[in-house]
Design a protein around this motif. Structure first.
Motif, PDB file in Angstrom:
ATOM      1  N   ASN A  47       0.827  -1.212   0.000  1.00  0.00           N
ATOM      2  CA  ASN A  47       0.000   0.000   0.000  1.00  0.00           C
ATOM      3  C   ASN A  47       0.861   1.261   0.000  1.00  0.00           C
ATOM      4  O   ASN A  47       0.563   2.216  -0.721  1.00  0.00           O
ATOM      5  N   LEU A  48       1.914   1.259   0.788  1.00  0.00           N
ATOM      6  CA  LEU A  48       2.839   2.390   0.816  1.00  0.00           C
ATOM      7  C   LEU A  48       3.484   2.603  -0.542  1.00  0.00           C
ATOM      8  O   LEU A  48       3.521   3.725  -1.065  1.00  0.00           O
ATOM      9  N   VAL A  49       3.962   1.531  -1.135  1.00  0.00           N
ATOM     10  CA  VAL A  49       4.627   1.600  -2.440  1.00  0.00           C
ATOM     11  C   VAL A  49       3.660   2.088  -3.516  1.00  0.00           C
ATOM     12  O   VAL A  49       3.996   2.962  -4.322  1.00  0.00           O
ATOM     13  N   LEU A  50       2.462   1.541  -3.525  1.00  0.00           N
ATOM     14  CA  LEU A  50       1.479   1.943  -4.539  1.00  0.00           C
ATOM     15  C   LEU A  50       1.061   3.401  -4.376  1.00  0.00           C
ATOM     16  O   LEU A  50       0.887   4.116  -5.373  1.00  0.00           O
ATOM     17  N   THR A  51       0.918   3.857  -3.148  1.00  0.00           N
ATOM     18  CA  THR A  51       0.577   5.264  -2.900  1.00  0.00           C
ATOM     19  C   THR A  51       1.673   6.185  -3.412  1.00  0.00           C
ATOM     20  O   THR A  51       1.395   7.180  -4.102  1.00  0.00           O
ATOM     21  N   GLU A  52       2.910   5.851  -3.106  1.00  0.00           N
ATOM     22  CA  GLU A  52       4.033   6.678  -3.575  1.00  0.00           C
ATOM     23  C   GLU A  52       4.141   6.638  -5.097  1.00  0.00           C
ATOM     24  O   GLU A  52       4.400   7.659  -5.735  1.00  0.00           O
ATOM     25  N   ALA A  53       3.965   5.467  -5.676  1.00  0.00           N
ATOM     26  CA  ALA A  53       4.036   5.342  -7.133  1.00  0.00           C
ATOM     27  C   ALA A  53       2.931   6.173  -7.787  1.00  0.00           C
ATOM     28  O   ALA A  53       3.176   6.864  -8.789  1.00  0.00           O
ATOM     29  N   GLU A  54       1.740   6.134  -7.221  1.00  0.00           N
ATOM     30  CA  GLU A  54       0.623   6.908  -7.756  1.00  0.00           C
ATOM     31  C   GLU A  54       0.899   8.413  -7.628  1.00  0.00           C
ATOM     32  O   GLU A  54       0.616   9.179  -8.547  1.00  0.00           O
ATOM     33  N   ASN A  55       1.462   8.819  -6.500  1.00  0.00           N
ATOM     34  CA  ASN A  55       1.796  10.233  -6.294  1.00  0.00           C
ATOM     35  C   ASN A  55       2.796  10.751  -7.331  1.00  0.00           C
ATOM     36  O   ASN A  55       2.834  11.939  -7.622  1.00  0.00           O
ATOM     37  N   HIS A  56       3.608   9.845  -7.856  1.00  0.00           N
ATOM     38  CA  HIS A  56       4.613  10.220  -8.858  1.00  0.00           C
ATOM     39  C   HIS A  56       4.204   9.815 -10.268  1.00  0.00           C
ATOM     40  O   HIS A  56       5.026   9.807 -11.185  1.00  0.00           O
ATOM     41  N   ARG A  57       2.952   9.427 -10.410  1.00  0.00           N
ATOM     42  CA  ARG A  57       2.376   9.036 -11.707  1.00  0.00           C
ATOM     43  C   ARG A  57       3.185   7.945 -12.418  1.00  0.00           C
ATOM     44  O   ARG A  57       3.393   7.997 -13.628  1.00  0.00           O
ATOM     45  N   ALA A  58       3.643   6.998 -11.647  1.00  0.00           N
ATOM     46  CA  ALA A  58       4.435   5.894 -12.197  1.00  0.00           C
ATOM     47  C   ALA A  58       3.546   4.912 -12.946  1.00  0.00           C
ATOM     48  O   ALA A  58       2.383   4.711 -12.582  1.00  0.00           O
ATOM     49  N   GLN A  59       4.104   4.319 -13.966  1.00  0.00           N
ATOM     50  CA  GLN A  59       3.397   3.292 -14.732  1.00  0.00           C
ATOM     51  C   GLN A  59       3.680   1.893 -14.181  1.00  0.00           C
ATOM     52  O   GLN A  59       2.865   0.993 -14.321  1.00  0.00           O
ATOM     53  N   ARG A  60       4.874   1.758 -13.575  1.00  0.00           N
ATOM     54  CA  ARG A  60       5.291   0.441 -13.091  1.00  0.00           C
ATOM     55  C   ARG A  60       6.333   0.604 -11.985  1.00  0.00           C
ATOM     56  O   ARG A  60       7.183   1.478 -12.055  1.00  0.00           O
TER      57      ARG A  60
ATOM     58  N   THR B 285      19.861  -1.116  21.611  1.00  0.00           N
ATOM     59  CA  THR B 285      19.311   0.148  21.133  1.00  0.00           C
ATOM     60  C   THR B 285      18.136  -0.204  20.210  1.00  0.00           C
ATOM     61  O   THR B 285      17.786  -1.371  20.064  1.00  0.00           O
ATOM     62  N   GLU B 286      17.583   0.776  19.561  1.00  0.00           N
ATOM     63  CA  GLU B 286      16.499   0.515  18.605  1.00  0.00           C
ATOM     64  C   GLU B 286      17.034  -0.058  17.293  1.00  0.00           C
ATOM     65  O   GLU B 286      16.287  -0.669  16.533  1.00  0.00           O
ATOM     66  N   ALA B 287      18.315   0.150  17.009  1.00  0.00           N
ATOM     67  CA  ALA B 287      18.907  -0.359  15.767  1.00  0.00           C
ATOM     68  C   ALA B 287      18.846  -1.884  15.758  1.00  0.00           C
ATOM     69  O   ALA B 287      19.218  -2.533  16.725  1.00  0.00           O
ATOM     70  N   GLY B 288      18.358  -2.417  14.662  1.00  0.00           N
ATOM     71  CA  GLY B 288      18.226  -3.860  14.524  1.00  0.00           C
ATOM     72  C   GLY B 288      16.799  -4.330  14.649  1.00  0.00           C
ATOM     73  O   GLY B 288      16.494  -5.490  14.416  1.00  0.00           O
ATOM     74  N   ARG B 289      15.895  -3.416  15.004  1.00  0.00           N
ATOM     75  CA  ARG B 289      14.474  -3.770  15.145  1.00  0.00           C
ATOM     76  C   ARG B 289      13.637  -3.170  14.024  1.00  0.00           C
ATOM     77  O   ARG B 289      12.444  -3.408  13.943  1.00  0.00           O
ATOM     78  N   GLU B 290      14.257  -2.392  13.167  1.00  0.00           N
ATOM     79  CA  GLU B 290      13.525  -1.621  12.166  1.00  0.00           C
ATOM     80  C   GLU B 290      13.067  -2.445  10.964  1.00  0.00           C
ATOM     81  O   GLU B 290      13.559  -3.535  10.715  1.00  0.00           O
ATOM     82  N   CYS B 291      12.112  -1.855  10.273  1.00  0.00           N
ATOM     83  CA  CYS B 291      11.657  -2.357   8.981  1.00  0.00           C
ATOM     84  C   CYS B 291      11.103  -1.150   8.240  1.00  0.00           C
ATOM     85  O   CYS B 291      10.129  -0.545   8.679  1.00  0.00           O
ATOM     86  N   PHE B 292      11.756  -0.777   7.150  1.00  0.00           N
ATOM     87  CA  PHE B 292      11.285   0.370   6.382  1.00  0.00           C
ATOM     88  C   PHE B 292      11.709   0.273   4.931  1.00  0.00           C
ATOM     89  O   PHE B 292      12.658  -0.423   4.587  1.00  0.00           O
ATOM     90  N   VAL B 293      10.956   0.973   4.085  1.00  0.00           N
ATOM     91  CA  VAL B 293      11.268   1.045   2.666  1.00  0.00           C
ATOM     92  C   VAL B 293      12.241   2.206   2.480  1.00  0.00           C
ATOM     93  O   VAL B 293      11.920   3.344   2.811  1.00  0.00           O
ATOM     94  N   GLU B 294      13.414   1.898   1.958  1.00  0.00           N
ATOM     95  CA  GLU B 294      14.408   2.954   1.711  1.00  0.00           C
ATOM     96  C   GLU B 294      14.160   3.653   0.377  1.00  0.00           C
ATOM     97  O   GLU B 294      14.234   4.863   0.293  1.00  0.00           O
ATOM     98  N   SER B 295      13.863   2.855  -0.636  1.00  0.00           N
ATOM     99  CA  SER B 295      13.667   3.458  -1.952  1.00  0.00           C
ATOM    100  C   SER B 295      12.752   2.607  -2.826  1.00  0.00           C
ATOM    101  O   SER B 295      12.599   1.408  -2.595  1.00  0.00           O
ATOM    102  N   ILE B 296      12.168   3.286  -3.811  1.00  0.00           N
ATOM    103  CA  ILE B 296      11.287   2.649  -4.773  1.00  0.00           C
ATOM    104  C   ILE B 296      11.716   3.117  -6.157  1.00  0.00           C
ATOM    105  O   ILE B 296      11.836   4.327  -6.372  1.00  0.00           O
ATOM    106  N   GLU B 297      11.968   2.182  -7.058  1.00  0.00           N
ATOM    107  CA  GLU B 297      12.301   2.546  -8.435  1.00  0.00           C
ATOM    108  C   GLU B 297      11.064   2.296  -9.290  1.00  0.00           C
ATOM    109  O   GLU B 297      10.426   1.251  -9.197  1.00  0.00           O
ATOM    110  N   VAL B 298      10.757   3.292 -10.130  1.00  0.00           N
ATOM    111  CA  VAL B 298       9.557   3.224 -10.958  1.00  0.00           C
ATOM    112  C   VAL B 298       9.887   3.616 -12.404  1.00  0.00           C
ATOM    113  O   VAL B 298      10.921   4.190 -12.681  1.00  0.00           O
ATOM    114  N   GLU B 299       8.964   3.309 -13.274  1.00  0.00           N
ATOM    115  CA  GLU B 299       9.051   3.734 -14.671  1.00  0.00           C
ATOM    116  C   GLU B 299       7.861   4.609 -14.962  1.00  0.00           C
ATOM    117  O   GLU B 299       6.805   4.475 -14.382  1.00  0.00           O
TER     118      GLU B 299
END
Length: 113
Positions: free
Chosen positions: A12-25, A99-113
């Motif tokens: 859902n996060l990826v699709l929202t960001e892709a839509e915000n940038h008018r990505a095709q894929r 510390t909190e390091a090592g418990r994370e989960c996040f999207v760093e980047s998305i490549e689109v066309e």
């Protein structure tokens, strides 16, 4: 089984960001996963193929980056990478804490066309 819910949120996060940038894929997604997060990469990859099937993210390459757990020594006031063996500080031998390091989960980047 929490990987399914996590993967759906990730998509859902990826699709929202892709839509915000008018990505095709969506072609590639880079995901950081901490070694203490309890997330199994193979499960995320499997579920992603299932839930992304009819979306612009279908077939996207998932790149996983493993994040090491870090410890903090209250005596030395230093942060260091957790070893497999123990929680002792490599400088002073004091007992360190996670510390909190090592418990994370996040999207760093998305490549689109």
């Amino acid at each position: 089984m929490h990987e399914l819910a996590l993967t759906e949120k990730l998509l859902n996060l990826v699709l929202t960001e892709a839509e915000n940038h008018r990505a095709q894929r969506v072609t590639k997604i880079k995901i950081h996963i901490g070694e203490l997060s309890g997330i199994i990469e193979d499960c995320v990859a499997y579920y992603f193929q299932l839930v992304a099937g009819d979306t612009i993210a279908a077939g996207a390459q998932l790149e996983f980056v493993k994040c090491k757990a870090m410890l903090f020594c209250p005596v030395c006031r230093r942060e260091f990478e957790k070893s497999v063996q123990d929680f002792n500080c490599p400088i002073c031998g004091g007992l360190s804490r996670l510390t909190e390091a090592g418990r994370e989960c996040f999207v760093e980047s998305i490549e689109v066309e």
